[in-house]
Scaffold this motif. Structure first.
Motif, PDB file in Angstrom:
ATOM      1  N   PHE A  19     -31.930   6.475 -11.363  1.00  0.00           N
ATOM      2  CA  PHE A  19     -31.770   5.959 -12.714  1.00  0.00           C
ATOM      3  C   PHE A  19     -30.503   5.113 -12.793  1.00  0.00           C
ATOM      4  O   PHE A  19     -29.480   5.448 -12.182  1.00  0.00           O
ATOM      5  CB  PHE A  19     -31.707   7.109 -13.729  1.00  0.00           C
ATOM      6  N   TYR A  20     -30.586   4.033 -13.576  1.00  0.00           N
ATOM      7  CA  TYR A  20     -29.486   3.081 -13.662  1.00  0.00           C
ATOM      8  C   TYR A  20     -29.282   2.670 -15.119  1.00  0.00           C
ATOM      9  O   TYR A  20     -30.209   2.741 -15.931  1.00  0.00           O
ATOM     10  CB  TYR A  20     -29.788   1.830 -12.815  1.00  0.00           C
ATOM     11  N   CYS A  21     -28.074   2.210 -15.413  1.00  0.00           N
ATOM     12  CA  CYS A  21     -27.755   1.735 -16.755  1.00  0.00           C
ATOM     13  C   CYS A  21     -27.793   0.215 -16.754  1.00  0.00           C
ATOM     14  O   CYS A  21     -27.040  -0.435 -16.027  1.00  0.00           O
ATOM     15  CB  CYS A  21     -26.379   2.235 -17.196  1.00  0.00           C
ATOM     16  N   TRP A  22     -28.675  -0.370 -17.560  1.00  0.00           N
ATOM     17  CA  TRP A  22     -28.843  -1.821 -17.621  1.00  0.00           C
ATOM     18  C   TRP A  22     -27.867  -2.414 -18.624  1.00  0.00           C
ATOM     19  O   TRP A  22     -27.887  -2.086 -19.805  1.00  0.00           O
ATOM     20  CB  TRP A  22     -30.280  -2.166 -18.004  1.00  0.00           C
ATOM     21  N   GLN A  23     -26.971  -3.266 -18.145  1.00  0.00           N
ATOM     22  CA  GLN A  23     -25.981  -3.974 -18.953  1.00  0.00           C
ATOM     23  C   GLN A  23     -25.150  -3.031 -19.822  1.00  0.00           C
ATOM     24  O   GLN A  23     -24.700  -3.400 -20.907  1.00  0.00           O
ATOM     25  CB  GLN A  23     -26.654  -5.036 -19.832  1.00  0.00           C
ATOM     26  N   GLY A  24     -24.965  -1.825 -19.335  1.00  0.00           N
ATOM     27  CA  GLY A  24     -24.175  -0.858 -20.088  1.00  0.00           C
ATOM     28  C   GLY A  24     -24.806  -0.415 -21.394  1.00  0.00           C
ATOM     29  O   GLY A  24     -24.132   0.189 -22.239  1.00  0.00           O
ATOM     30  N   SER A  69     -39.651   0.043 -25.869  1.00  0.00           N
ATOM     31  CA  SER A  69     -38.994   0.594 -27.055  1.00  0.00           C
ATOM     32  C   SER A  69     -37.492   0.758 -26.851  1.00  0.00           C
ATOM     33  O   SER A  69     -36.704   0.554 -27.777  1.00  0.00           O
ATOM     34  CB  SER A  69     -39.620   1.943 -27.435  1.00  0.00           C
ATOM     35  N   LEU A  70     -37.082   1.122 -25.645  1.00  0.00           N
ATOM     36  CA  LEU A  70     -35.658   1.283 -25.381  1.00  0.00           C
ATOM     37  C   LEU A  70     -34.922  -0.047 -25.502  1.00  0.00           C
ATOM     38  O   LEU A  70     -33.820  -0.116 -26.058  1.00  0.00           O
ATOM     39  CB  LEU A  70     -35.438   1.892 -23.993  1.00  0.00           C
ATOM     40  N   VAL A  71     -35.521  -1.112 -24.993  1.00  0.00           N
ATOM     41  CA  VAL A  71     -34.874  -2.430 -25.055  1.00  0.00           C
ATOM     42  C   VAL A  71     -34.882  -2.972 -26.485  1.00  0.00           C
ATOM     43  O   VAL A  71     -33.893  -3.545 -26.949  1.00  0.00           O
ATOM     44  CB  VAL A  71     -35.570  -3.411 -24.090  1.00  0.00           C
TER      45      VAL A  71
END
Length: 243
Positions: A19-24, A69-71
């Protein structure tokens, strides 16, 4: 190479389960990064996203692992609730983890397929190295493990006071989903964002009978699984056009 932005997902090593964090801003599993890099969220017109700013309840049908939905969450009020429907067990498990990592208390994830009526469905998938296991090319009613229901039944069961928007990405089952939402469309008149998979004429014909008009039509060619794919923004005729 087809889908070159996804080649690193399996080669030279697998990132499955990380899992990664996209653009914080948004936490998601590694597959979500391929979705972001493929820019599958950037075709949405700004006026449609502005509709989310006044929403209270929305449906994300074919939620996959929750990326859409998250974006788009940043466009919604904090009080907006989103009902996410995803029938594939593996994707649903990732959906739960992605929502938990983002503390998405606004989300109501359901392990259900959307259909024109409650049913058991046999879903057969086609995918890119099993990356998108919920992509359907055949849907038929049969005794099986996949439960389906209609939007209308869910609205009634959850006693929802309104439905402000519905996003649909069901790989060819668009018309069945819309037919299962006909009472919701007539009563609440939600704005619609639909990914179309060779169903342009039947979707637009059905929406016309429901008093909906097409606001924007983005058609693309696919060639791998579908001949004509794209996106459709539709709203009731009573909603004034943006100038």
């Amino acid at each position: 190479m087809q889908n070159p932005h996804r080649h690193w997902y399996r080669w030279p090593f697998s990132l499955e389960g990380r899992f990664y964090c996209w653009q914080g801003k948004v936490w998601m599993d590694s597959l979500g990064l391929t979705w972001i890099r493929g820019r599958q969220h950037e075709d949405i017109p700004t006026p449609w996203l502005e509709r989310l700013a006044t929403s209270r309840i929305g449906f994300d049908i074919g939620a996959h692992r929750g990326y859409w939905s998250l974006v788009q969450r940043s466009f919604m009020p904090h009080s907006t609730q989103v009902i996410l429907m995803e029938p594939d067990p593996e994707n649903y498990a990732y959906l739960l983890r992605n929502l938990a990592l983002n503390q998405a208390f606004w989300a109501i994830p359901l392990p259900l397929a959307a259909w024109h009526s409650p049913a058991h469905l046999s879903l057969q998938s086609r995918s890119f190295h099993q990356v998108h296991a919920s992509f359907m090319h055949q849907v038929r009613e049969a005794e099986g493990a996949t439960l389906a229901t209609s939007v209308d039944r869910l609205v009634e069961a959850l006693a929802l006071p309104t439905v402000d928007w519905i996003k649909i990405d069901t790989e060819g089952a668009e018309t069945a989903v819309l037919k299962g939402a006909h009472q919701t469309l007539r009563h609440f008149k939600p704005t619609l964002w639909i990914e179309i998979h060779d169903t342009w004429e039947e979707v637009e014909s059905f929406l016309s009978t429901m008093g909906y008009q097409t606001r924007e039509r983005i058609e693309k060619s696919d060639g791998q699984f579908f001949r004509r794919i794209g996106y459709l923004w539709a709203e009731p005729h009573s909603v004034p056009r943006e100038e």
